[in-house]
Design a protein around this motif. Sequence first.
Motif, short mmCIF file in Angstrom:
data_model
loop_
_atom_site.label_atom_id
_atom_site.label_comp_id
_atom_site.label_asym_id
_atom_site.label_seq_id
_atom_site.Cartn_x
_atom_site.Cartn_y
_atom_site.Cartn_z
N VAL A 1 64.95 53.96 22.32
CA VAL A 1 64.02 54.32 21.23
C VAL A 1 62.74 54.99 21.71
N VAL A 2 62.62 55.23 23.00
CA VAL A 2 61.45 55.91 23.55
C VAL A 2 61.89 57.06 24.46
N LYS A 3 60.99 58.00 24.67
CA LYS A 3 61.29 59.10 25.59
C LYS A 3 61.41 58.57 27.02
N ASP A 4 60.45 57.73 27.40
CA ASP A 4 60.46 57.07 28.70
C ASP A 4 59.55 55.85 28.64
N ALA A 5 59.62 55.03 29.66
CA ALA A 5 58.80 53.82 29.70
C ALA A 5 58.55 53.47 31.15
N ASP A 6 57.39 52.87 31.40
CA ASP A 6 57.14 52.45 32.77
C ASP A 6 57.68 51.04 33.00
N PHE A 7 57.79 50.70 34.26
CA PHE A 7 58.38 49.44 34.68
C PHE A 7 57.66 48.25 34.03
N VAL A 8 56.33 48.29 34.01
CA VAL A 8 55.55 47.18 33.46
C VAL A 8 55.86 46.98 31.98
N PHE A 9 55.98 48.07 31.23
CA PHE A 9 56.32 47.97 29.82
C PHE A 9 57.71 47.34 29.65
N LEU A 10 58.68 47.82 30.40
CA LEU A 10 60.03 47.26 30.31
C LEU A 10 60.05 45.77 30.68
N GLN A 11 59.28 45.43 31.68
CA GLN A 11 59.24 44.03 32.08
C GLN A 11 58.68 43.17 30.95
N SER A 12 57.65 43.65 30.28
CA SER A 12 57.08 42.87 29.18
C SER A 12 58.03 42.80 27.99
N GLN A 13 58.78 43.86 27.74
CA GLN A 13 59.69 43.90 26.60
C GLN A 13 60.95 43.05 26.84
N THR A 14 61.38 42.96 28.08
CA THR A 14 62.62 42.24 28.39
C THR A 14 62.36 40.82 28.87
N ASP A 15 61.12 40.52 29.22
CA ASP A 15 60.74 39.20 29.73
C ASP A 15 61.53 38.83 31.00
N MET A 16 61.78 39.82 31.84
CA MET A 16 62.50 39.60 33.10
C MET A 16 61.51 39.53 34.26
N THR A 17 61.94 38.89 35.33
CA THR A 17 61.15 38.92 36.55
C THR A 17 61.24 40.31 37.17
N VAL A 18 60.35 40.60 38.07
CA VAL A 18 60.36 41.89 38.76
C VAL A 18 61.71 42.10 39.45
N GLY A 19 62.17 41.08 40.17
CA GLY A 19 63.44 41.20 40.90
C GLY A 19 64.64 41.39 39.99
N ASN A 20 64.66 40.64 38.90
CA ASN A 20 65.78 40.74 37.96
C ASN A 20 65.83 42.11 37.31
N PHE B 1 52.42 58.45 41.39
CA PHE B 1 51.17 57.73 41.61
C PHE B 1 50.19 58.14 40.52
N VAL B 2 49.52 57.15 39.95
CA VAL B 2 48.48 57.37 38.95
C VAL B 2 47.24 56.66 39.45
N ASP B 3 46.19 57.44 39.68
CA ASP B 3 44.96 56.87 40.26
C ASP B 3 45.26 56.09 41.53
N ALA B 4 46.06 56.67 42.38
CA ALA B 4 46.44 56.11 43.68
C ALA B 4 47.25 54.81 43.58
N THR C 1 56.40 53.46 38.23
CA THR C 1 57.81 53.80 38.07
C THR C 1 58.07 54.06 36.59
N VAL C 2 58.57 55.26 36.30
CA VAL C 2 58.86 55.66 34.93
C VAL C 2 60.37 55.79 34.78
N LEU C 3 60.90 55.20 33.71
CA LEU C 3 62.34 55.17 33.49
C LEU C 3 62.69 55.83 32.17
N SER C 4 63.85 56.45 32.14
CA SER C 4 64.33 57.06 30.90
C SER C 4 65.85 57.02 30.89
#
Length: 105
Positions: A32-51, A71-74, A78-81
Amino acid sequence: MRATQINAKDIAALDKVLHEPGRLGVVACLYVVKDADFVFLQSQTDMTVGNLSSHLKRLEQAGYVAVKKEFVDAKPRTVLSLTKSGRTAFDRYIETLKVMLRAIG
């Protein structure tokens, strides 16, 4: 698949990469999105970083998810689509489920 009846072969034909609940959640979010970053996906899926990393690796290997590292501001980001193949596979998966539900409903 027959619309009036389902059997074990029909169920076994479901895309096993997508059928796993964690990966299904990731793909549903990305659908439902063009792309999403890792942090957003982690919050939406409630998964650990490793999982989440493990599921993303499997989806990338299947050709369903594209991973872009930047890199954003050094800081690393990670952006996923979903790839075209991933979107098609998800559409097919959902349609198969709809047919199965109509057959038993």
